[in-house]
Design an enzyme around this catalytic site. Structure first.
Site, short mmCIF file in Angstrom:
data_model
loop_
_atom_site.label_atom_id
_atom_site.label_comp_id
_atom_site.label_asym_id
_atom_site.label_seq_id
_atom_site.Cartn_x
_atom_site.Cartn_y
_atom_site.Cartn_z
N TYR A 76 59.56 21.09 33.91
CA TYR A 76 59.82 21.29 32.51
C TYR A 76 59.11 20.07 31.76
CZ TYR A 76 62.57 25.36 33.35
OH TYR A 76 63.00 26.58 33.65
N HIS B 17 64.86 21.15 29.35
CA HIS B 17 64.78 20.71 30.66
C HIS B 17 66.00 20.70 31.35
CE1 HIS B 17 63.47 18.47 33.91
NE2 HIS B 17 62.97 17.47 33.33
N HIS C 158 58.49 32.74 29.25
CA HIS C 158 59.41 32.43 27.91
C HIS C 158 58.40 32.24 26.85
CE1 HIS C 158 63.33 32.61 30.59
NE2 HIS C 158 62.35 32.05 31.51
N ASN D 240 69.69 31.96 32.16
CA ASN D 240 69.16 33.24 31.88
C ASN D 240 70.30 34.37 31.63
OD1 ASN D 240 66.20 32.73 32.10
ND2 ASN D 240 66.33 33.59 34.34
FE1 HDE Z 1 62.36 28.11 33.91
N1 HDE Z 1 60.54 27.40 33.06
N2 HDE Z 1 61.39 27.92 35.78
N3 HDE Z 1 63.60 29.28 34.85
N4 HDE Z 1 62.82 28.71 32.03
C1 HDE Z 1 60.13 27.26 31.54
O1 HDE Z 1 59.28 25.47 30.66
C2 HDE Z 1 60.25 26.85 35.96
C3 HDE Z 1 63.72 29.41 36.14
C4 HDE Z 1 64.21 29.14 31.88
O2 HDE Z 1 63.66 28.41 25.33
C5 HDE Z 1 59.09 26.48 31.43
O3 HDE Z 1 59.41 24.79 28.33
C6 HDE Z 1 60.20 26.74 37.30
C7 HDE Z 1 65.05 29.75 36.38
C8 HDE Z 1 64.28 29.34 30.57
O4 HDE Z 1 62.12 27.03 25.73
C9 HDE Z 1 58.68 26.08 32.65
C10 HDE Z 1 60.98 27.51 37.92
C11 HDE Z 1 65.68 29.75 35.30
C12 HDE Z 1 63.16 29.01 29.89
C13 HDE Z 1 59.54 26.76 33.83
C14 HDE Z 1 61.75 28.21 37.13
C15 HDE Z 1 64.67 29.68 34.31
C16 HDE Z 1 62.12 28.59 30.74
C17 HDE Z 1 57.89 27.13 30.43
C18 HDE Z 1 61.24 27.84 39.39
C19 HDE Z 1 67.14 30.50 34.90
C20 HDE Z 1 62.79 28.94 28.39
C21 HDE Z 1 58.16 26.38 29.16
C22 HDE Z 1 61.49 26.68 40.15
C23 HDE Z 1 68.12 29.48 35.39
C24 HDE Z 1 63.15 27.59 27.66
C25 HDE Z 1 59.07 25.45 29.21
C26 HDE Z 1 62.97 27.79 26.24
C27 HDE Z 1 60.96 27.83 30.77
C28 HDE Z 1 59.51 26.42 34.94
C29 HDE Z 1 62.95 29.11 37.08
C30 HDE Z 1 65.12 29.70 32.87
C31 HDE Z 1 56.93 26.42 33.04
C32 HDE Z 1 58.96 26.16 37.83
C33 HDE Z 1 65.80 29.92 37.79
C34 HDE Z 1 65.42 29.99 29.82
O5 HDE Z 1 58.50 24.55 32.92
#
Ligand code: HDE
Length: 723
Positions: free
Chosen positions: A365, A342, A78, A151
């Site tokens: 997060y 988060h 992202h 999402n």
């Molecule tokens: Fe994320 N995801 N994600 N994700 N995600 C991040 O956090 C992660 C997942 C989503 O505008 C990271 O600050 C794991 C689902 C959005 O700043 C990180 C898993 C959904 C955003 C991270 C998922 C999301 C992130 C990277 C699987 C939809 C952007 C930067 C367990 C419900 C937030 C950050 C923003 C961002 C980890 C799966 C949505 C690395 C480990 C499912 C919208 O922490």
């Protein structure tokens, strides 16, 4: 804009008089970071006019050192995002289900900051990549920050967080040469997916037009996981969150997306910024699907499985509030880049479910912010601050902003009078939902997670014919970019489990034979010793065969608000017709741009002049929703001589956009592909989205009606359209 030129600072004003969090450079002297006024910011300190620069120049060193460190690691996923401030207004009290303060009284307003993003590309990548879009909302509630980090698709690729690094490694550019940027169409992604039967439902979404939105303002948002609401009495129910855009849900065509990526890679970012700037504020309604605890097991799928949605036809979405984005950020880095979302930022009344994907996110997060923002004090950055006062015994760390006075930084204490106090639940203290658990500790997955295909089929079956065609073509495109034949065949094998016709259409384009069996063990996620997850996969029969809410065709709205219309003109144009059309469209909320061979004033046929907003040098049809070719004989004659004008209209036709033409302009259309259509016996131009002035009624109303349809996808069937 206010002209700030030559406005000298007030010498009595101290920097300390200003709010240090907001700096706009007006009415102040240029200073170093230590507050020293700078006399010369144009020249470094040298040993003589033509001599070497001196190490002593602390002003130069401070400036360059700061510059050298201006970048922070981009988000691991992202990375590319755009954001805006706004407000959430509650429509109705949800007290029956949740005690969350921001959902108690109708009319209650809560400030929000929302960031939209693509997943796979780097921070500078194109907006129009085929990708999932992030939809993160930070609610600054009176009880602390609540983040709904969702999402624009309601399900996910994998069921367990432990697979997330694998998924992301597979989709990101390949590690040896960092190719391709912001694209899933490559070997490693499809290698992984072809071995992951559980991803098939999400693959249907990702290959659909949901992955190439027309605008961030025209996409749905989903919390994805099942969460819990908890009411004052401690009673819990399950909840799924939905954001519904008031402008409807719309996409661009794939061919168009690839061209936008070249012409305006900031297309979505610009669109969001400009609509807020012009006060056409983007709006979404918040909806919830509520499932009573007693009904948890009454579905033919598991509520904890993030590869499943609850069809709206089974549990309706209850609309509970509205979010309006009404202010652009002042500074991209300070706000959009530094905002830290988060899923674990909760308020009383909302809690997690045991969805194993969500559970892993709860760790990830904060962990990522530590390397991205570099300090445990990231919550003190203005965009991340709670509006509720923060009191605790946490101290120090890199870049600490808060100055904690006193000696006591522990609890319990007597020296600090016992402060700060713990809050009882009745005083707003957060308590986790008390869930009875009686289980063995296992590394495994529930049997109820092993239906990987029924909802993929439901999604596919629910699409309209053009949407099915787009999805099929997306799979054909992506898999054609895969150059390892075994991966293509494995993928087609998996597609047979979703829909046989889909599989054979994809196989046909790839020049392969549909395999009889899926070629991968559908329960491959069992551990090496085969225990304890040795379940056979199954495909349930869902109570519905089609879910209309899954098709974007059914999510249009009766409006053309904020639609962009190109008006093609040249010298000799009928300015009255142009102004009339503009007025009618703008009264409906659309926005018009006059495009001409050159910038500057365009002579009208009656002597009136018109200003061109863009010339064909920069104008491109792909960033518009509709085209109007204005009358005026000389104007039309000039446009016919302009290859870019002809291309503009053919391209708009190819991308299925409404096109309106005044009577004189019919001649122009003769020079385009549309001219061929006129020769066809049964051609009904209006039904094809081409609005012609045949001297009966005005063309503006039928043009508006056509724009409400968004696109005339049927045109694609011919597959002969040039441009
Ligand atoms: Fe994320 N995801 N994600 N994700 N995600 C991040 O956090 C992660 C997942 C989503 O505008 C990271 O600050 C794991 C689902 C959005 O700043 C990180 C898993 C959904 C955003 C991270 C998922 C999301 C992130 C990277 C699987 C939809 C952007 C930067 C367990 C419900 C937030 C950050 C923003 C961002 C980890 C799966 C949505 C690395 C480990 C499912 C919208 O922490």
């Amino acid at each position: 804009m206010e002209n700030k030129k030559n406005k000298r600072p007030n010498p009595d004003k101290k920097l300390a008089d200003l709010n240090p969090d907001i700096e706009n450079g007006s009415d102040t002297f240029l200073t170093t970071n230590q507050g020293l006024k700078i006399n010369d910011d144009q020249n470094s300190l040298k040993s003589g006019e033509r001599g070497a620069t001196l190490l002593e120049d602390f002003i130069l060193r401070e400036k360059i050192t700061h510059f050298d460190h201006e970048r922070i690691p981009e988000r691991i996923v992202h990375a590319r995002g755009s954001a805006a401030h706004g407000v959430f207004e509650c429509y109705q009290s949800m007290a029956r289900y949740t005690k969350a303060g921001f959902l108690q009284q109708p009319g209650k307003q809560t400030p929000v900051f929302v960031r939209f993003s693509t997943v796979a590309g780097s921070r500078g990548s194109t907006d129009l990549a085929r990708d999932v879009r992030g939809f993160s909302v930070k609610f600054y509630t009176d009880e602390g920050n609540y983040d709904l980090v969702g999402n624009n698709m309601p399900v996910f690729f994998i069921q367990d967080a432990i697979k997330f690094p694998d998924l992301i490694h597979a989709v990101k550019p390949e590690p040896n040469n960092e190719i391709p940027q912001a694209a899933s169409a490559h070997n490693t992604f499809w290698d992984f997916i072809s071995l992951m039967p559980e991803s098939m439902h999400m693959i249907m979404w990702a290959m659909s037009d949901r992955a190439i939105p027309r605008s961030l303002r025209m996409m749905e948002g989903f919390g994805v996981h099942t969460f819990r609401f908890i009411n004052e009495a401690g009673k819990s129910c399950f909840v799924k969150f939905h954001w519904k855009p008031l402008l409807g849900v719309h996409a661009v065509a794939w061919d168009e997306a690839t061209r936008i990526s070249g012409k305006d890679p900031d297309f979505h970012r610009r669109d969001l910024w400009e609509s807020i700037d012009s006060k056409a504020f983007p709006e979404w309604e918040l909806g919830v699907q509520i499932v009573e605890e007693k009904d948890e097991h009454s579905f033919p799928f598991d509520l904890l499985d993030p590869t499943k949605l609850i069809p709206e036809e089974m549990v309706p979405v209850k609309i509970i509030g509205k979010m309006t984005l009404n202010r652009n950020p002042d500074n991209f880095f300070a706000e959009t880049e530094q905002v830290a979302f988060h899923p674990g930022h909760l308020v009383p009344g909302i809690d997690f479910s045991n969805d194993p994907l969500l559970q892993g996110r709860l760790f990830s997060y904060t962990d990522t912010q530590l390397s991205r923002l570099g300090s445990v004090n990231f919550h003190e950055i203005p965009i991340n601050r709670s509006v509720n006062i923060v009191h605790n015994n946490q101290r120090d760390g890199h870049m600490r902003q808060q100055i904690n006075s006193g000696k006591v930084a522990y609890h319990p204490n007597t020296m600090g009078g016992g402060c700060p106090f713990q809050a009882k639940a009745t005083e707003g203290g957060f308590t986790s939902h008390v869930e009875r658990i009686d289980a063995n500790k296992i590394r495994g997955r529930s049997k109820s997670f092993f239906d990987h295909f029924s909802q993929a089929t439901l999604f596919y079956n629910s699409q309209s014919a053009p949407e099915k065609a787009h999805l099929t073509n997306a799979l054909r495109f992506e898999l054609s970019k895969v150059d390892i034949p075994e991966i293509r065949t494995r993928m087609v094998g998996l597609l047979t489990q979703v829909d046989k016709t889909l599989a054979s259409k994809v196989a046909d384009a790839l020049g392969i034979i549909v395999p009889k069996t899926p070629l991968v063990p559908l329960n491959h996620s069992i551990p090496a010793d085969g225990k304890p997850n040795d379940y056979q996969p199954f495909k349930v029969k869902l109570p519905i065969e089609i879910s209309p809410s899954l098709s974007m065709q059914n999510l249009k709205k009766d409006t053309i608000k904020t639609r962009q219309v190109a008006i093609l003109v040249a010298n000799g144009v009928d300015t009255v017709a142009v102004n009339n059309m503009k007025n009618v469209l703008m009264a409906e909320g659309a926005q018009c741009k006059v495009i001409a061979p050159k910038l500057g004033a365009i002579r009208g046929m009656n002597g009136n002049a018109l200003q061109a907003d863009q010339s064909f040098l920069i104008a491109t049809s792909v960033v518009f929703d509709a085209v109007y070719i204005a009358g005026g004989k000389d104007s039309i004659a000039a446009l016919i001589q302009e290859p870019d004008a002809l291309h503009f209209v053919e391209e708009a036709y190819k991308h299925c956009k409404p096109i309106a033409a005044d009577k004189d302009a019919m001649e122009f259309l003769e020079f385009t592909y549309i001219g061929n259509k006129f020769k066809e016996e049964n051609y009904v131009a209006t039904a094809d989205g081409v609005i012609l002035d045949e001297g009966k009624k005005g063309i503006s109303q039928p043009f508006i009606n056509a724009m409400k349809q968004h696109r005339f996808w049927e045109r694609e069937e011919e597959r002969k359209i040039p441009a």
